[in-house]
Write an enzyme that holds these catalytic residues in place. Structure first.
Site, short mmCIF file in Angstrom:
data_model
loop_
_atom_site.label_atom_id
_atom_site.label_comp_id
_atom_site.label_asym_id
_atom_site.label_seq_id
_atom_site.Cartn_x
_atom_site.Cartn_y
_atom_site.Cartn_z
N SER A 182 0.82 -1.21 0.00
CA SER A 182 0.00 0.00 0.00
C SER A 182 0.85 1.27 0.00
O SER A 182 1.86 1.36 0.69
CB SER A 182 -0.89 -0.01 1.25
OG SER A 182 -1.61 1.19 1.32
N ASN B 6 9.42 8.95 3.89
CA ASN B 6 8.25 9.67 3.37
C ASN B 6 7.36 10.09 4.52
O ASN B 6 7.30 9.43 5.56
CB ASN B 6 7.46 8.82 2.36
CG ASN B 6 6.39 7.97 3.03
OD1 ASN B 6 5.29 8.44 3.33
ND2 ASN B 6 6.72 6.71 3.32
N GLY C 32 1.39 11.01 4.70
CA GLY C 32 0.32 11.29 5.65
C GLY C 32 -1.06 10.93 5.15
O GLY C 32 -2.03 11.67 5.38
N LEU C 33 -1.17 9.78 4.48
CA LEU C 33 -2.48 9.20 4.14
C LEU C 33 -3.36 10.10 3.29
O LEU C 33 -4.59 10.10 3.45
CB LEU C 33 -3.23 8.81 5.42
CG LEU C 33 -2.60 7.69 6.24
CD1 LEU C 33 -3.42 7.46 7.51
CD2 LEU C 33 -2.49 6.39 5.45
N CYS D 46 0.73 3.69 10.64
CA CYS D 46 1.25 4.81 9.85
C CYS D 46 1.95 5.80 10.77
O CYS D 46 1.33 6.35 11.68
CB CYS D 46 0.15 5.53 9.10
SG CYS D 46 0.80 6.94 8.18
N LYS E 165 -1.79 -4.75 9.67
CA LYS E 165 -0.40 -4.35 9.36
C LYS E 165 0.26 -3.72 10.56
O LYS E 165 -0.23 -2.74 11.12
CB LYS E 165 -0.41 -3.37 8.19
CG LYS E 165 0.98 -3.00 7.70
CD LYS E 165 0.90 -2.35 6.34
CE LYS E 165 2.25 -1.95 5.82
NZ LYS E 165 2.12 -1.31 4.49
C1 LIG Z 1 5.48 6.70 -0.29
C2 LIG Z 1 4.97 5.64 0.62
C3 LIG Z 1 3.62 5.63 1.01
C4 LIG Z 1 3.11 4.65 1.85
N1 LIG Z 1 1.78 4.66 2.18
C5 LIG Z 1 1.28 3.64 2.97
C6 LIG Z 1 -0.12 3.56 3.26
O1 LIG Z 1 -0.92 4.37 2.81
N2 LIG Z 1 -0.55 2.55 4.07
C7 LIG Z 1 0.31 1.61 4.57
O2 LIG Z 1 -0.11 0.70 5.28
N3 LIG Z 1 1.63 1.64 4.28
C8 LIG Z 1 2.13 2.64 3.49
N4 LIG Z 1 3.48 2.65 3.19
C9 LIG Z 1 4.36 1.62 3.75
C10 LIG Z 1 4.61 0.49 2.76
O3 LIG Z 1 3.41 -0.15 2.39
C11 LIG Z 1 5.59 -0.54 3.33
O4 LIG Z 1 5.06 -1.06 4.53
C12 LIG Z 1 6.96 0.03 3.63
O5 LIG Z 1 7.33 0.96 2.65
C13 LIG Z 1 8.04 -1.04 3.76
O6 LIG Z 1 8.20 -1.78 2.57
P1 LIG Z 1 9.28 -1.44 1.42
O7 LIG Z 1 10.61 -1.26 2.09
O8 LIG Z 1 9.25 -2.60 0.49
O9 LIG Z 1 8.82 -0.18 0.80
C14 LIG Z 1 4.00 3.64 2.34
C15 LIG Z 1 5.35 3.64 1.95
C16 LIG Z 1 5.84 4.60 1.09
C17 LIG Z 1 7.29 4.55 0.68
#
Ligand SMILES: Cc1cc2nc3c(=O)[nH]c(=O)nc-3n(C[C@H](O)[C@H](O)[C@H](O)COP(=O)(O)O)c2cc1C
Ligand SMILES: Cc1cc2nc3c(=O)[nH]c(=O)nc-3n(C[C@H](O)[C@H](O)[C@H](O)COP(=O)(O)OP(=O)(O)OC[C@H]3O[C@@H](n4cnc5c(N)ncnc54)[C@H](O)[C@@H]3O)c2cc1C
Ligand code: FES
Lengths: 255, 302
Positions: free
Chosen positions: B21, B69, B72-73, B130, B165
């Site tokens: 996500s 990042n 902020g949803l 978050c 999560k």
């Molecule tokens: C730009 C950005 C936006 C994200 N937005 C959300 C979100 O809306 N909801 C959520 O559960 N996680 C969000 N995440 C977290 C990711 O889903 C993930 O848990 C986290 O980035 C770790 O995985 P990765 O290292 O493969 O990116 C976001 C991550 C990034 C980088």
């Protein structure tokens, strides 16, 4: 349609010590169609500190070649300047929405660029000229050495130059050039440092000339997926990489 | 072709690979680069009961092998999702999951209730982790009682597969995992981002608009992998692993640590076809090693 392509570097020019002009071809076929104002996300390899892709404007594109003009300001762009002829550059393209180009009635476009922000205006000027429009340019820089590709712009229309130190063209900012009070323009397109574009927008609003600006917000994905690159607009926060990078001045919350 | 199907509760997936996500938009942004049939599912951007504008720009700072990042949803709210976005993505040839966030247990439950009514959304991922919003998000994910209260409320409003999560910004992630399992979660996914910051030394300011942000990308992988390993041994429900996965080999590490499925996040930004390449790469690896079914490697590491 967007593509990820391994493009081949066929020419590397250094118009200045800290600038590189890369001319690229596509070994897999013709270069995909691209619009002026759209951009490319390039993958920088070999830099320990560069993780994300880097957004770079389209300086010129046709079926054979894509040109990227890069100002070396940090590790990623400096690494791009190390590329050699024959090297491969992985590119995600074309991204975003470009400048509006009208067809039909011939119009007088004024393209105003500052620093490396002049890069997309070359391709825009070429395409506008091909559509039969009249194109003029105001190119600005701190000093004469900051104004690049002048001979290429001159092939497309009148070129007016301003430099802050007066070493080339009129001394001052782009919005102070005398041509602005002498000629009529139907449309302004601008790209460059934000304070310069804000000044251009103030002038355009005061003089009732429509104006499009190209923003350079920091990006991660370039696809409208991460929401990192947002700009506040009359519609709320929107992604510069997807809804822009080119915006009508009236969409932005600028004075 | 090895057998790649895995199940998370009632959710059946053709591959253990999903997209995380917030890193994959609503999927459509990647349509030019991905054959969705190769994926187990996509998880769309965090959705809340009411629209949110998110935090001011700048929201991103690059780090060594990763990024911070503080988006902020930002999202247009669940009603907009149901009326405008859902029709566009419901028929994508993969599972479409919604990531749900809120600022009170009632908020979460109300949002989940809306999504429960959408026939072609087989599961939700509850984001109680978050780090970038003050009111809620991680506030619930850092205590067992907070996490339990949200899951309890949502469980009553939502009867399909519920994945929760988890935040890594806690003292004991296994305790939180056990608390949400006890409230009826069908699975847990981990990790969300790790809280961090970054300073621009020339301007002497913090780079992100709200000061702090969530760290993601390859740099977080060892931390994520350790947590997945621990949680997989602490709970009976399936674990979905994520954090820094960029290759099939990374994904296989998470599967061996005990994850039934994995999610690809930040790696989508470097190569928008990564998730498909990872799914295909797992298949090739299994073939090369004479493994017929992915379940043979899930949790195989002592
Ligand atoms: C730009 C950005 C936006 C994200 N937005 C959300 C979100 O809306 N909801 C959520 O559960 N996680 C969000 N995440 C977290 C990711 O889903 C993930 O848990 C986290 O980035 C770790 O995985 P990765 O290292 O493969 O990116 C976001 C991550 C990034 C980088
Ligand atoms: C749509 C778009 C088109 C662009 N077109 C061009 C172009 O044609 N030619 C060109 O040379 N540059 C262009 N840029 C700017 C270019 O992307 C940045 O200069 C580059 O990302 C810096 O990378 P770096 O690793 O060298 O610098 P970093 O080490 O990342 O940073 C060095 C300095 O550059 C600044 N910077 C970082 N990212 C950006 C950014 N996205 N925009 C502006 N400043 C930034 C940082 O704040 C820092 O001060 C464009 C940017 C966008 C968003
Ligand atoms: S850079 Fe990801 S949404 Fe614009």
């Amino acid at each position: 349609m967007k593509h990820i392509l391994d493009l081949r570097v066929v020419t590397v020019e250094h118009p200045r010590a800290d600038y590189v002009l890369l001319k690229l071809t596509n070994p897999a076929g013709p270069m995909p169609a691209m619009e002026p104002g759209q951009f490319v996300e390039v993958r920088v390899d070999g830099s320990a500190t560069t993780f994300l892709r880097r957004p770079i404007s389209i300086n010129h594109a046709d079926e054979q070649e894509l040109w990227l003009l890069v100002h070396c300001v940090g590790n990623g762009t400096r690494q791009l300047a190390q590329l050699q002829e024959g090297d491969t550059l992985n590119c995600l393209l074309p991204l975003g929405h470009g400048y509006t180009m009208t067809t039909g009635e011939t119009r007088h476009y004024l393209l105003i660029g500052g620093g490396v922000g002049t890069a997309p205006l070359l391709y825009l000027g070429r395409r506008l000229q091909a559509l039969g429009h009249k194109v003029s340019f105001i190119l600005g820089g701190r000093s004469a050495v900051d104004v690049l590709q002048v001979e290429l712009f001159e092939q497309l229309g009148q070129v007016y130059i301003t430099t802050n130190d007066g070493t080339l063209g009129e001394q001052g900012f782009v919005t102070q050039h005398s041509i602005l009070s002498q000629e009529h323009f139907d449309q302004i397109c601008t790209c460059g440092p934000k304070p310069m574009m804000q000044a251009v927008v103030r002038w355009a609003k005061a003089n009732g000339v429509p104006c499009e600006v190209s923003l350079e917000n920091m990006m991660a994905c370039g696809l409208g997926a991460c929401l990192c690159c947002v700009e506040q607009t009359v519609k709320g926060n929107v992604c510069v990489c997807k809804e822009g990078p080119v915006f009508d001045m009236n969409e932005l919350n600028w004075e | 072709m090895a057998q790649l199907n895995v199940n998370i509760g009632a959710l059946q997936m053709a591959s253990p690979v999903m997209t995380a996500s917030g890193t994959f938009g609503y999927g459509l942004e990647f349509a030019d680069f991905i054959d969705f049939r190769t994926l187990g599912g996509i998880i769309v951007k965090g959705t809340t009961l009411h629209p949110r504008q998110g935090n001011p720009y700048p929201r991103m700072a690059e780090t060594a092998q990763g990024m911070l990042n503080c988006v902020g949803l930002q999202n247009p709210g669940v009603e907009h999702f149901c009326h405008d976005t859902y029709p566009l993505i419901k028929d994508l040839p993969t599972n479409v999951l919604v990531n749900v966030s809120g600022s009170s247990p009632e908020d979460y439950a109300e949002c989940a209730r809306h999504i429960n009514a959408l026939e072609q959304i087989p599961a939700i991922e509850l984001n109680i982790s978050c780090p970038n919003v003050k009111d809620g998000g991680m506030a619930f994910g850092v205590t067992c009682e907070g996490a339990a209260s949200v899951v309890r409320a949502v469980r009553q409003a939502y009867d399909k597969t519920l994945i929760v999560k988890l935040s890594p910004n806690v003292t004991s992630i296994t305790d939180i995992a056990k608390a949400v399992e006890a409230e009826g979660a069908d699975a847990v996914s981990l990790i969300n981002t790790l809280m961090g910051t970054s300073i621009d030394i020339e301007r002497r300011v913090r780079r992100l608009s709200i000061g702090t942000g969530g760290l993601s990308g390859p740099c977080v992988k060892p931390v994520a992998l350790r947590m997945v390993y621990q949680v997989a041994r602490a709970v009976q429900i399936p674990v979905v692993g994520l954090g820094g996965i960029s290759s099939a080999e990374d994904a296989i590490e998470f599967l061996m640590a005990g994850a039934t499925a994995i999610e690809v996040g930040t790696a989508n930004f470097l190569d928008p076809s990564t998730s498909q390449k990872i799914a295909e790469g797992i298949d090739e690896w299994l073939d090369r090693h004479g493994v017929q079914d992915v379940h043979e490697i899930i949790g195989c590491v002592e």
